[in-house]
Design an enzyme around this catalytic site. Structure first.
Site, PDB file in Angstrom:
ATOM      1  N   THR A 255      38.935  75.677 -31.810  1.00 50.72           N
ATOM      2  CA  THR A 255      39.190  74.925 -30.570  1.00 50.72           C
ATOM      3  C   THR A 255      39.628  76.153 -29.455  1.00 50.72           C
ATOM      4  O   THR A 255      40.458  76.971 -29.834  1.00 50.72           O
ATOM      5  CB  THR A 255      40.223  73.765 -30.915  1.00 50.72           C
ATOM      6  OG1 THR A 255      40.395  73.039 -29.793  1.00 50.72           O
ATOM      7  CG2 THR A 255      41.316  74.418 -31.512  1.00 50.72           C
TER       8      THR A 255
ATOM      9  N   HIS B 279      49.041  74.566 -46.451  1.00 51.77           N
ATOM     10  CA  HIS B 279      49.714  75.084 -47.297  1.00 51.77           C
ATOM     11  C   HIS B 279      49.199  74.679 -48.777  1.00 51.77           C
ATOM     12  O   HIS B 279      49.731  75.669 -49.631  1.00 51.77           O
ATOM     13  CB  HIS B 279      51.196  75.292 -47.129  1.00 51.77           C
ATOM     14  CG  HIS B 279      51.963  76.481 -47.113  1.00 51.77           C
ATOM     15  ND1 HIS B 279      51.564  77.268 -47.958  1.00 51.77           N
ATOM     16  CD2 HIS B 279      52.824  76.924 -46.583  1.00 51.77           C
ATOM     17  CE1 HIS B 279      52.217  78.435 -47.941  1.00 51.77           C
ATOM     18  NE2 HIS B 279      53.302  78.165 -47.272  1.00 51.77           N
TER      19      HIS B 279
END
Length: 410
Positions: free
Chosen positions: A329, A381
């Site tokens: 993006t 994560h």
């Protein structure tokens, strides 16, 4: 001969849709392949066109109705267009021209997605446009006709009346009520909001940053952009092509960033399908470049331009936005200097590009002004360790600062 006009067949990922706007009313003549109605789903706006020449005899689903896949929308009498008299329903009557801010807001709330996009793109004053739709609704065709007439002036607030000398010293507080307007979300905006909330609640999202010297890339682009455009039939050399190719190379080195989580399983993708975030009047969409690792830079640039144009015109299909293993993006086109992009589940990584800005940097003990860009990598994560995320972002930085590495895969 009567013909049934049905909604498109929705894929499994789309449960239903909503009738966004009718561009033809009962009794009106239509031509083959002429736009009749727009169907809005939570991913795209679909256009339904006339299968044959004829007259629209019956509308079975009104604007705002929820419809299912292949549901009956309208009935068409084939070949009756030439003999059909002009419809004299209230929908065909010209709507009175509204005056005043409140009337303009009422008209704006009735615009369909395609009509609203044209109004915003050309900054039109909708109170000057005569609506031919149901209850005076302004359709896409009304706006196109207005633009072709040459009377399309940019919307401008009326000039304030000259104030008297006494009134200048003491401004008068505005009178009347403070107006609020409640407008329901479109299906697409509601789905975007739902997915963004899910991403923040269902992933262990973290963002790491780095900065990249864009001088080598800018010099390469400046040197070859004209030759590149001539060689590749008008395709312009931008930065997105390089970043997509750099991301593909980095994803090969760090397969965890190209993976996804499915329950207690990790799915490693042996291909790079890169989603490219595109802003549209209806919200952010992420069309996908299939097998981007096998595409040339020219192919990537041409594909991104095509997807951007189709997104602006509501021409993207659900297949265009299905899948994707990683997303890029670019908030820099709007002036963003730094941001933390939100993951696009089930993907586990998204790369954020930003504005290129000259900054003083220390080079070999001297202060040098360089065009710098902040890069951001948001990652899940649960699957990707901090070490892997940092090394992935550094790999992209190295590839961009020395573009020859992309071609040599170094």
């Amino acid at each position: 001969m009567a013909i049934e006009i049905k909604a498109p067949a929705f894929p499994e990922s789309v449960a239903d849709g909503e009738v966004a706007a009718w561009h033809k009313q009962e009794g009106e003549a239509v031509s083959r392949d002429e736009l009749i109605v727009e169907i809005e789903t939570d991913k795209v706006v679909m256009e339904v066109v006339a299968p044959e020449d004829g007259v629209l005899t019956k509308i079975h689903a009104q604007e705002g109705d929820t419809i299912e896949s292949e549901q009956l929308l309208a009935s068409l009498e084939q070949g009756a267009a030439a003999s059909a008299p002009a419809a004299e329903s209230p929908a065909a009557e010209a709507a009175p021209v509204a005056t005043g801010a409140e009337s303009a807001e009422d008209l704006a709330s009735l615009l369909g997605p395609a009509a609203r996009q044209l109004v915003e793109e050309h900054k039109l004053d909708i109170t000057r446009i005569t609506g031919s739709g149901k209850n005076g609704r302004i359709t896409k065709e009304d706006i196109l006709k207005y633009l072709k007439s040459g009377d399309a002036d940019k919307a401008a607030a009326p000039a304030p009346a000259p104030a008297s000398t006494a009134a200048v010293a003491a401004p008068v507080a505005p009178s009347g009520e403070r107006v609020e307007k409640r407008v329901p979300m479109t299906r697409m905006r509601a789905k975007i909001a739902e997915r963004l909330l899910d991403a923040t609640q269902e992933t262990a999202m973290l963002t790491t940053f780095n900065e990249v010297n864009m001088a080598p890339m800018m010099a390469l682009r400046s040197k070859y952009k004209e030759q590149f455009e001539k060689t590749h039939n008008g395709t312009r050399l931008g930065f997105m092509g390089m970043f997509v190719k750099a991301a593909c190379e980095a994803l090969k080195r760090f397969p965890e960033v190209n993976a996804s989580i499915d329950g207690r399983d990790v799915v490693y993708h042996g291909y790079q399908d890169i989603g490219v975030a595109v802003s549209t009047p209806n919200g952010l969409v992420v069309p996908v470049l299939r097998d981007a690792d096998f595409m040339s830079i020219a192919d990537v640039e041409a594909a991104i331009r095509d997807l951007g144009l189709r997104a602006r015109d509501n021409k993207l299909t659900i297949e265009d936005m299905t899948g994707g293993t990683f997303t890029v993006t670019n908030g820099g086109v709007f002036g963003s200097l730094m941001s933390t992009p939100i993951l696009n589940p089930p993907q586990t990584g998204i790369l954020g590009m930003h504005k290129i800005q000259d900054r003083p940097m220390a080079v070999n003990g001297e202060v040098v002004i360089l065009p710098m860009m902040y890069l951001a990598l948001s990652y899940d994560h649960r699957l990707i360790d901090g070490k892997t995320a940092v090394q992935f972002l550094v790999a992209i930085k190295d590839l961009i600062e020395d573009p020859a590495r992309i071609l040599l895969q170094l």
